[in-house]
Design an enzyme around this catalytic site. Structure first.
Site, PDB file in Angstrom:
ATOM      1  N   GLY A 108       0.751  -1.104  -0.099  1.00 28.75           N
ATOM      2  CA  GLY A 108      -0.094  -0.108   0.079  1.00 28.75           C
ATOM      3  C   GLY A 108       0.727   0.925   0.118  1.00 28.75           C
ATOM      4  N   PHE A 137       1.441   3.375   2.236  1.00 26.16           N
ATOM      5  CA  PHE A 137       1.939   3.843   3.811  1.00 26.16           C
ATOM      6  C   PHE A 137       2.476   2.388   4.079  1.00 26.16           C
ATOM      7  CE2 PHE A 137      -1.038   7.091   3.510  1.00 26.16           C
ATOM      8  CZ  PHE A 137      -0.051   8.135   3.593  1.00 26.16           C
ATOM      9  N   GLY A 138       2.685   1.117   3.561  1.00 24.83           N
ATOM     10  CA  GLY A 138       3.022  -0.021   4.426  1.00 24.83           C
ATOM     11  C   GLY A 138       2.424  -1.189   3.522  1.00 24.83           C
ATOM     12  N   LYS A 172      -3.643  -4.423   7.398  1.00 19.57           N
ATOM     13  CA  LYS A 172      -2.732  -3.208   6.715  1.00 19.57           C
ATOM     14  C   LYS A 172      -1.920  -2.680   7.694  1.00 19.57           C
ATOM     15  CE  LYS A 172      -4.081   1.080   4.320  1.00 19.57           C
ATOM     16  NZ  LYS A 172      -5.290   1.806   3.951  1.00 19.57           N
ATOM     17  N   ASP A 186     -11.837   8.216  -1.760  1.00 21.71           N
ATOM     18  CA  ASP A 186     -10.799   7.742  -2.667  1.00 21.71           C
ATOM     19  C   ASP A 186     -11.595   6.468  -3.572  1.00 21.71           C
ATOM     20  OD1 ASP A 186      -8.351   7.443  -3.999  1.00 21.71           O
ATOM     21  OD2 ASP A 186      -7.464   6.329  -2.115  1.00 21.71           O
TER      22      ASP A 186
END
Ligand code: ADP
Ligand code: MG
Ligand code: MG
Length: 279
Positions: free
Chosen positions: A16, A18-19, A36, A126
């Site tokens: 993703g 951010f990670g 996540k 989003d």
């Protein structure tokens, strides 16, 4: 995972922004979950908290369920229901676009999910194919995910908050840097329209093949300019029905107050058409 014995990693799922997103086994329930991992740090904290608070309130068959959140020394972990199919971007690429009946089936689920979110006071901001997951490889059930940019309270953006993914940004979101507020609900509707366009055509509405030669910043600028000018067309050879084209043209409307609302989308003849058997 460090400090958490309940979950056992099975495999990586995706990288993703951010990670990592990983597949894990929940030992307590013996079910698979997606986790996540978001690197902890000042910069992401505000967005991540918003993501968690907003996502946790959502409980709907077409929204990925957030189970719980835990911390490791370096990461914040969001434990979610696992959607075992691909995401819809991969599906649309694999099939080089969907037929109208199939696109309608997915679109109906997405609209119902987004409407639910708005009714409980969360705008996703989003919405896109990559954030629409298939619940399993052989069941055409979708679940929206990723509330990293979501907005709560009165669903009005703060001035100047241009968040989302460029190809899906509504004109008023692009222009918000000029200090205008926008209605996050209407912006979500626009993104749903972009998504429908891509499902039907396997192309982005506001990109042209010739733009691919441009440098990244010029390419982005061209796309935003086309969005502001409503410079899109539906390729004739695709034979999208008149009702399908009508729906797209009523969603991809520049002035947010003149754009269809979700209720109006749900009453549109294209949306209401019954599903043929076997879709
Ligand atoms: P980012 O904010 O970085 O875009 P997302 O929440 O969209 O993160 O997750 C990135 C990707 O990870 C998704 O596009 C999807 O492919 C996969 N993914 C996320 N959540 C799940 C889930 N619950 N089940 C299966 N795959 C998931
Ligand atoms: Mg995402
Ligand atoms: Mg995100």
């Amino acid at each position: 995972f460090a400090g958490n014995e309940r979950y056992q990693k099975v495999a990586d799922l995706a990288k993703g922004t951010f990670g990592l997103v990983v597949l894990a086994l929940d030992r307590k329930t013996s079910r698979q979950v997606a986790i996540k991992f978001i690197e902890r740090g000042q910069k992401v904290t505000k967005n991540v908290l918003r993501e968690i608070i907003n996502h946790k309130r959502l409980n709907h068959p077409h929204v990925v369920r957030l189970q719980e959140v835990f911390l490791t020394p370096y990461y914040l972990a969001i434990v979610m229901e696992y959607a075992a199919g691909s995401n819809m971007f991969q599906l649309v690429v694999r099939k080089s676009g969907l037929g109208e009946a199939e696109a309608r089936w997915y679109f109906q689920q997405i609209i119902i999910a987004v409407d639910y979110c708005h009714k409980v006071g969360v705008a996703n901001r989003d919405i896109k194919l990559e954030n629409t997951l298939l619940s399993s490889p052989d069941q055409p059930v979708v679940k929206i995910c990723d509330f990293g940019y979501s907005k709560d309270e009165n669903l009005q953006s703060a001035p100047g908050s241009r968040v989302g993914t460029p190809a899906y940004l509504a004109p008023e979101v692009i222009l918000t840097t000029q200090g205008k507020k926008y209605d996050a609900k209407a912006a979500d509707v626009w993104s749903c329209g972009v998504m429908l366009y891509i499902m039907l055509t396997a192309a982005y509405p506001f990109s042209r093949p010739e733009d691919q030669r441009l440098a990244p910043s010029a390419k982005l600028h061209a796309m935003m300019q086309r969005t502001l000018n409503l410079d899109f067309s539906i390729p004739r050879q695709l034979e999208v029905s008149a009702q399908g084209q009508d729906l797209l043209r009523r969603i991809l409307v520049r002035v947010p107050t003149e754009r269809l609302t979700l209720q109006e989308v749900m009453r549109h003849p294209w949306f209401c058409t019954d599903l043929p058997d076997g879709v």
